[in-house]
Scaffold this active site. Sequence first.
Site, short mmCIF file in Angstrom:
data_model
loop_
_atom_site.label_atom_id
_atom_site.label_comp_id
_atom_site.label_asym_id
_atom_site.label_seq_id
_atom_site.Cartn_x
_atom_site.Cartn_y
_atom_site.Cartn_z
N LYS A 225 14.29 33.72 -28.92
CA LYS A 225 13.19 34.23 -28.28
C LYS A 225 13.58 34.95 -27.10
O LYS A 225 14.65 34.68 -26.39
CB LYS A 225 12.40 32.80 -27.67
CG LYS A 225 10.99 33.17 -26.88
CD LYS A 225 10.29 31.98 -26.65
CE LYS A 225 8.94 32.14 -25.94
NZ LYS A 225 8.30 30.97 -25.77
N SER B 232 4.00 26.34 -26.98
CA SER B 232 4.57 27.53 -27.47
C SER B 232 5.58 27.57 -28.79
O SER B 232 5.76 28.64 -29.21
CB SER B 232 5.05 28.33 -26.34
OG SER B 232 4.41 29.00 -25.67
N SER C 243 3.37 31.32 -27.35
CA SER C 243 4.14 32.33 -26.81
C SER C 243 5.40 32.69 -27.99
O SER C 243 5.73 33.73 -27.86
CB SER C 243 4.53 32.32 -25.46
OG SER C 243 5.39 31.43 -25.47
#
Length: 480
Positions: free
Chosen positions: A87, A186, A162
């Site tokens: 990420k 997330s 996210s």
Amino acid sequence: MFLKKIIILLFKGREMDKINDLLRYNDISSFDKNVDIALGNVAIYNDRFNAFCRVYYDDINVNRKRINDSILKNKHKKLAGMIVGLKDLFCYMDHPVQAASKILEGFVPSYDATVVRLISEEGGLIIGHQNCDEFGMGSSTTNSIYGESHNLLDYSRTTGGSSGGSSLAVQANMCHISLATDTGGSVRQPASYCGVIGFKPSYGVISRFGVIEHASSFDTVGILGRHIDDISDVFSVISRSDSSDLSMSKHSCSDVENKVYYRVCVLKNTIELGCLQEEVKEGISSFLNKLGSSIILDEIVFDRIEYCSAVYFSLTTIEANSNLARYTGMNYGYRSMDYKSYDEMLINTRSEGFGFEVKKRLLLANYLFETNDVNKYIDKSISLRKYFIDRFVDIFSKYDFIVLPVTTTTAFKIGSHDSERSDWDDILTTLASITGYPAISIPCSCDKDGMPFGVQIIGNIYGDKTLFNFVKLLYNKNII
Ligand code: GLN
């Protein structure tokens, strides 16, 4: 209706047909082939669906050769063969990282996050950084300077967030594992929407050194993958104490308790929610029915659960406000061109550099601080957090696991989330984040359009390995 369903299935069939499935990472003789498959999937899908914001082809070539040599010499490490994405919050030495934000434009870290170093040292191949919501703030990977991500099963739907780029990359077989962060769901929520596994560890058992902060008393490093064994292998490599992260817990994750039977409780007030999509309700209840006689199942009511999102947002925005104070334009990242004084530089840099959602949360945090009666919000949230933890201690004195939905629905259409459902989606995942307990989302079933959803299992604090074992048992018994 029937015709529409057939058309949807045919369309999906064609999209999915083009995907090449990655072979298992531990079949090391397939490593070279797997790298080709992963990069092939990136080439076909990435531009359109937006999983990776950067792929490091030069590094891949060098590291792939090095890993291959170790395999040929039979000197390979534990994670050799594993293809990993990060990420856009993980520092990877000499590679840009931006938290999907303009404010970190041009920032290139001179060190690796501890987890990145551990994965590389054990032979994992890091291939790139993945799209996400800015600083991990969001639920649909739409708050990003790289643009939104799309669900591979239906372009008009969200990947979740996210960590949407990270779940999509696993869904599209671009990597075996994505390392992401889970502050309030997330990792688990996008895993549910994309039909993959998403794991959030106990708070404090994985180092966060070199991971860009969102809310420090909630942030955890989570793992997304398709196979529970891959996730537990990665966990065993990265859940080590780290002198660079003084916020780590002194407790280590105890070894697995092998039990003759498990005691499971389901949160009655979450599976009976009026806003739960019918198929999600049915899917979870059929999962519970399949648990069988070796698992004792009870229903319990978790009172005050509806306050979770208020507690989560009041505390995380305040922590984010402090963490994000360092982005001034002074030391690194973006700096506005338009200023005549230090104050103006700071104001213009932050106004231009942060996106809407981040600015909204920083304003909320300042409002909470400015209000004459701070106790009204903050003290109340802290005492509710304590209440939830006490309740968990009590529940886990009687049960091994808690079961609840991950999300109220399957992936929603981008830009169209119902506010009641979105509030409950936050509640369902933030409960384990507020308390710091380990939780996992595993694919449960699909709705009539073929969109997947997960079931969430929360384990006892530091019982991460016991949670993996339970999930392995569920797979072995074909319960999921
Ligand atoms: N949806 C939550 C939020 O926007 C989840 C964040 C997270 O886990 N990083 O805060």
